[in-house]
Scaffold this active site. Structure first.
Site, PDB file in Angstrom:
ATOM      1  N   GLY A 212       0.837  -1.196   0.000  1.00  0.00           N
ATOM      2  CA  GLY A 212       0.000   0.000   0.000  1.00  0.00           C
ATOM      3  C   GLY A 212       0.869   1.242   0.000  1.00  0.00           C
ATOM      4  O   GLY A 212       1.982   1.234   0.550  1.00  0.00           O
TER       5      GLY A 212
ATOM      6  N   GLY B 220      -0.817   4.705  -0.041  1.00  0.00           N
ATOM      7  CA  GLY B 220      -1.713   5.864   0.007  1.00  0.00           C
ATOM      8  C   GLY B 220      -1.208   6.872   1.024  1.00  0.00           C
ATOM      9  O   GLY B 220       0.003   6.965   1.293  1.00  0.00           O
TER      10      GLY B 220
ATOM     11  N   TRP C  82      -1.654   7.106   4.431  1.00  0.00           N
ATOM     12  CA  TRP C  82      -1.036   6.482   5.612  1.00  0.00           C
ATOM     13  C   TRP C  82       0.107   5.559   5.187  1.00  0.00           C
ATOM     14  O   TRP C  82       1.162   5.516   5.833  1.00  0.00           O
ATOM     15  CB  TRP C  82      -2.103   5.738   6.397  1.00  0.00           C
ATOM     16  N   GLY C  83      -0.089   4.854   4.095  1.00  0.00           N
ATOM     17  CA  GLY C  83       0.951   3.951   3.597  1.00  0.00           C
ATOM     18  C   GLY C  83       2.253   4.700   3.352  1.00  0.00           C
ATOM     19  O   GLY C  83       3.343   4.203   3.669  1.00  0.00           O
TER      20      GLY C  83
ATOM     21  N   LYS D  51      -7.987  -0.167   8.647  1.00  0.00           N
ATOM     22  CA  LYS D  51      -9.156   0.038   9.502  1.00  0.00           C
ATOM     23  C   LYS D  51     -10.414  -0.236   8.692  1.00  0.00           C
ATOM     24  O   LYS D  51     -10.860   0.613   7.922  1.00  0.00           O
ATOM     25  CB  LYS D  51      -9.139   1.467  10.062  1.00  0.00           C
TER      26      LYS D  51
ATOM     27  N   ALA E  26      -2.799  10.820   9.283  1.00  0.00           N
ATOM     28  CA  ALA E  26      -1.522  10.649   8.575  1.00  0.00           C
ATOM     29  C   ALA E  26      -0.702  11.937   8.405  1.00  0.00           C
ATOM     30  O   ALA E  26       0.500  11.930   8.701  1.00  0.00           O
ATOM     31  CB  ALA E  26      -1.780   9.974   7.228  1.00  0.00           C
TER      32      ALA E  26
ATOM     33  N   LYS F 265     -14.631   2.787  14.768  1.00  0.00           N
ATOM     34  CA  LYS F 265     -14.608   4.237  15.035  1.00  0.00           C
ATOM     35  C   LYS F 265     -14.907   5.035  13.761  1.00  0.00           C
ATOM     36  O   LYS F 265     -15.377   6.175  13.829  1.00  0.00           O
ATOM     37  CB  LYS F 265     -13.291   4.657  15.689  1.00  0.00           C
TER      38      LYS F 265
ATOM     39  N   ASN G 228     -13.397  10.903   7.185  1.00  0.00           N
ATOM     40  CA  ASN G 228     -14.793  10.446   7.297  1.00  0.00           C
ATOM     41  C   ASN G 228     -15.680  11.561   7.846  1.00  0.00           C
ATOM     42  O   ASN G 228     -16.778  11.802   7.342  1.00  0.00           O
ATOM     43  CB  ASN G 228     -14.857   9.220   8.218  1.00  0.00           C
TER      44      ASN G 228
ATOM     45  N   GLN H 188     -13.290   4.871   4.660  1.00  0.00           N
ATOM     46  CA  GLN H 188     -13.553   3.531   5.196  1.00  0.00           C
ATOM     47  C   GLN H 188     -14.861   3.465   5.998  1.00  0.00           C
ATOM     48  O   GLN H 188     -15.422   2.397   6.184  1.00  0.00           O
ATOM     49  CB  GLN H 188     -12.396   3.107   6.121  1.00  0.00           C
TER      50      GLN H 188
HETATM   51  N1  LIG Z   1      -4.879   8.306   6.104  1.00  0.00           N
HETATM   52  C1  LIG Z   1      -4.880   8.242   7.437  1.00  0.00           C
HETATM   53  O1  LIG Z   1      -4.859   9.259   8.139  1.00  0.00           O
HETATM   54  C2  LIG Z   1      -4.899   6.888   8.092  1.00  0.00           C
HETATM   55  C3  LIG Z   1      -4.404   6.788   9.398  1.00  0.00           C
HETATM   56  C4  LIG Z   1      -4.435   5.557  10.036  1.00  0.00           C
HETATM   57  C5  LIG Z   1      -4.963   4.449   9.371  1.00  0.00           C
HETATM   58  N2  LIG Z   1      -5.419   4.564   8.113  1.00  0.00           N
HETATM   59  C6  LIG Z   1      -5.931   3.373   7.465  1.00  0.00           C
HETATM   60  O2  LIG Z   1      -4.937   2.869   6.595  1.00  0.00           O
HETATM   61  C7  LIG Z   1      -5.545   2.236   5.466  1.00  0.00           C
HETATM   62  C8  LIG Z   1      -4.971   2.806   4.195  1.00  0.00           C
HETATM   63  O3  LIG Z   1      -5.242   4.169   4.167  1.00  0.00           O
HETATM   64  P1  LIG Z   1      -4.386   5.208   3.305  1.00  0.00           P
HETATM   65  O4  LIG Z   1      -4.679   6.558   3.895  1.00  0.00           O
HETATM   66  O5  LIG Z   1      -2.975   4.780   3.186  1.00  0.00           O
HETATM   67  O6  LIG Z   1      -5.022   5.050   1.848  1.00  0.00           O
HETATM   68  P2  LIG Z   1      -5.754   6.162   0.951  1.00  0.00           P
HETATM   69  O7  LIG Z   1      -7.048   6.538   1.539  1.00  0.00           O
HETATM   70  O8  LIG Z   1      -4.789   7.237   0.653  1.00  0.00           O
HETATM   71  O9  LIG Z   1      -6.152   5.288  -0.333  1.00  0.00           O
HETATM   72  C9  LIG Z   1      -5.653   5.385  -1.551  1.00  0.00           C
HETATM   73  C10 LIG Z   1      -4.769   4.193  -1.870  1.00  0.00           C
HETATM   74  O10 LIG Z   1      -5.537   3.137  -2.480  1.00  0.00           O
HETATM   75  C11 LIG Z   1      -4.842   2.716  -3.652  1.00  0.00           C
HETATM   76  N3  LIG Z   1      -5.726   2.056  -4.588  1.00  0.00           N
HETATM   77  C12 LIG Z   1      -6.688   2.610  -5.364  1.00  0.00           C
HETATM   78  N4  LIG Z   1      -7.283   1.645  -6.108  1.00  0.00           N
HETATM   79  C13 LIG Z   1      -6.694   0.486  -5.794  1.00  0.00           C
HETATM   80  C14 LIG Z   1      -6.875  -0.870  -6.203  1.00  0.00           C
HETATM   81  N5  LIG Z   1      -7.799  -1.196  -7.073  1.00  0.00           N
HETATM   82  N6  LIG Z   1      -6.082  -1.817  -5.642  1.00  0.00           N
HETATM   83  C15 LIG Z   1      -5.161  -1.505  -4.743  1.00  0.00           C
HETATM   84  N7  LIG Z   1      -4.934  -0.240  -4.301  1.00  0.00           N
HETATM   85  C16 LIG Z   1      -5.705   0.729  -4.826  1.00  0.00           C
HETATM   86  C17 LIG Z   1      -4.255   4.005  -4.170  1.00  0.00           C
HETATM   87  O11 LIG Z   1      -3.253   3.771  -5.089  1.00  0.00           O
HETATM   88  C18 LIG Z   1      -3.719   4.615  -2.875  1.00  0.00           C
HETATM   89  O12 LIG Z   1      -2.473   4.079  -2.563  1.00  0.00           O
HETATM   90  C19 LIG Z   1      -7.056   2.460   5.626  1.00  0.00           C
HETATM   91  O13 LIG Z   1      -7.655   1.327   6.190  1.00  0.00           O
HETATM   92  C20 LIG Z   1      -7.141   3.620   6.602  1.00  0.00           C
HETATM   93  O14 LIG Z   1      -8.325   3.584   7.385  1.00  0.00           O
HETATM   94  C21 LIG Z   1      -5.389   5.766   7.455  1.00  0.00           C
HETATM   95  O1  LIG Z   2      -9.175  10.280   7.996  1.00  0.00           O
HETATM   96  P1  LIG Z   2      -9.929   9.080   8.510  1.00  0.00           P
HETATM   97  O2  LIG Z   2     -11.317   9.413   8.943  1.00  0.00           O
HETATM   98  O3  LIG Z   2      -9.843   7.913   7.559  1.00  0.00           O
HETATM   99  O4  LIG Z   2      -9.153   8.630   9.842  1.00  0.00           O
HETATM  100  C1  LIG Z   2      -7.772   8.502   9.784  1.00  0.00           C
HETATM  101  C2  LIG Z   2      -7.215   7.686  10.936  1.00  0.00           C
HETATM  102  O5  LIG Z   2      -7.836   6.447  11.050  1.00  0.00           O
HETATM  103  C3  LIG Z   2      -7.184   8.420  12.234  1.00  0.00           C
HETATM  104  O6  LIG Z   2      -6.497   7.653  13.197  1.00  0.00           O
END
Ligand SMILES: NC(=O)c1ccc[n+]([C@@H]2O[C@H](COP(=O)([O-])OP(=O)(O)OC[C@H]3O[C@@H](n4cnc5c(N)ncnc54)[C@H](O)[C@@H]3O)[C@@H](O)[C@H]2O)c1
Ligand SMILES: O=P(O)(O)OC[C@H](O)CO
Length: 359
Positions: free
Chosen positions: A11, A13, A15-16, A121, A154, A205, A270, A298
């Site tokens: 991943g 994105g 957070w990734g 999540k 993130a 959450k 969200n 999510q």
């Molecule tokens: N962003 C935050 O603040 C945050 C913080 C903590 C946890 N999380 C959790 O981490 C997880 C990942 O979130 P994120 O913020 O990194 O992602 P993101 O919301 O930025 O999602 C986009 C990602 O999805 C990818 N994508 C799109 N289509 C795809 C496909 N068909 N197959 C595979 N990948 C595809 C994109 O290339 C990109 O890397 C989620 O479960 C999120 O709840 C996010």
């Molecule tokens: O931006 P959200 O609502 O996907 O939340 C990001 C993280 O999960 C917060 O810890």
């Protein structure tokens, strides 16, 4: 000392990319890990260039985390199988909607003693019912899977503002190894063994955060939002106690619990999109496209997954906040109905008192 472990991040994105920055820097002076970290990147074109090429030459995820350098030892790869083939540790950090697809691509090709940690999540729904994402990874790949969840917006973690997170891992030694992979002076990790509850907190959450966005959009202020957080937390606890007996209440006091609930209800995506649903009258998919530049919500899919299970078990009424969030997301209820849901929540129904709706 055991052989250094190879890491692959699944991943890239928002957070990734932050996790790639943290892990890429941490492995440089940690003998537990190989210095090169691979990262599976869902390929896309940005101004005529492949995202993998941008990451491998400019070392910045210009789409999902602009303005932050990712260490040069993180190598972006568009083929998930190629990225994961030598890995001893898979760090899963994708929107949960894509997990089954990537598991399918990896099935049969990851090392037998590989372990995983999920930062995802969300929940999974299939013909077998509702399940944890970590269970999907365990079952599809036949490997162990721990989880990391916490109050971690993130961009704030990317700016290195102090925060905390929780690793849920039944094997203490493994938990501490994973902690050494991600902990930094500004990102402090607590390892606990209640992995199912840690993961449930992270998933559920997001439903509550959508409700918080609705009340923000309706202009109801912080007292109402605090009520959403409290009633949402009660439904989260009840859900864990009902469907995952053995869940520990102390886990809700870790970063993955109340802390993440609060931060998401104030600053998360969200919350933000749900507020705009009320203010603009547009649907979630449209707003996601217009405002999130490819990032993925999510909360609404998790509300739908939970609702499918609650309907199957005839238990929708026992989780009125989760249910109302889902119905508003689907356009089956108007956002203002969320306020009635709060007023009439079972928490406020006293046997010998008329309900607010009856007054
Ligand atoms: N962003 C935050 O603040 C945050 C913080 C903590 C946890 N999380 C959790 O981490 C997880 C990942 O979130 P994120 O913020 O990194 O992602 P993101 O919301 O930025 O999602 C986009 C990602 O999805 C990818 N994508 C799109 N289509 C795809 C496909 N068909 N197959 C595979 N990948 C595809 C994109 O290339 C990109 O890397 C989620 O479960 C999120 O709840 C996010
Ligand atoms: O931006 P959200 O609502 O996907 O939340 C990001 C993280 O999960 C917060 O810890």
């Amino acid at each position: 000392m055991s052989t250094p472990k190879r890491i692959c991040i699944i991943g890239s994105g928002n957070w990734g990319s932050v996790i790639a920055k943290i892990v890429g820097n941490n492995v440089k002076d940690n003998g537990n890990f190989v210095t090169e970290v691979k990262m599976y990147v869902y390929e896309e074109m940005i101004n005529g260039r492949k995202l993998t090429e941008i990451l491998n030459t400019d070392h910045e995820n210009v789409k999902y985390l602009p303005g932050h350098k990712i260490p040069e030892n993180v190598i972006a790869i568009a083929d998930p199988k190629e990225a994961a083939k030598d890995a001893d540790i898979l760090v899963w950090v994708l929107p949960h909607q894509f997990v089954r697809g990537i598991c399918k691509a990896l099935a049969g090709s990851v090392k037998k003693d590989c372990i995983a940690i999920s930062l995802i999540k969300g929940l999974d729904i299939s013909e077998k019912g509702l399940d944890l994402i970590s269970n999907v990874i365990r079952e599809q790949l036949g490997i162990e899977c721990s989880v990391l969840m916490g109050a971690n917006i993130a961009p704030e973690v990317a700016n290195e503002n102090y925060c905390e997170a929780t690793i849920g891992c039944k094997n203490r030694e493994m938990g501490l190894l994973l902690k050494s992979m991600v902990q930094t002076p500004y990102f402090r990790i607590v390892v606990i063994d209640d992995e199912h509850t840690v993961e449930l907190c992270g998933a559920l959450k997001n439903i509550v955060a959508v409700g918080a966005g609705f009340v923000d959009g309706l202009g109801y202020g912080d007292n109402t939002k605090a009520a959403v957080i409290r009633l949402g937390l009660m439904e989260m606890v009840k859900f864990a106690e009902t469907f995952y007996p053995g869940s520990k209440m102390d886990t809700f006091l870790e970063s993955c619990g109340v802390a993440d609930l609060v931060t998401t209800c104030y600053s998360g995506r969200n919350r933000r999109i749900a507020e705009q649903v009320v203010k603009t009258g547009k649907d979630i998919k449209t707003l996601e496209k217009e405002l999130l530049n490819g990032q993925s919500l999510q909360g609404p899919p998790t509300a739908a997954e939970v609702n499918t299970m609650l309907c199957q078990k005839n238990m929708e009424e026992k989780y009125p906040l989760f249910t109302a969030v889902h119905k508003i997301c689907k356009g089956e209820l108007k956002p203002i109905a969320f306020i009635d849901c709060l007023k009439n929540h079972p928490e406020h129904l006293d046997d010998d008192m008329p309900s607010p709706a009856q007054l």
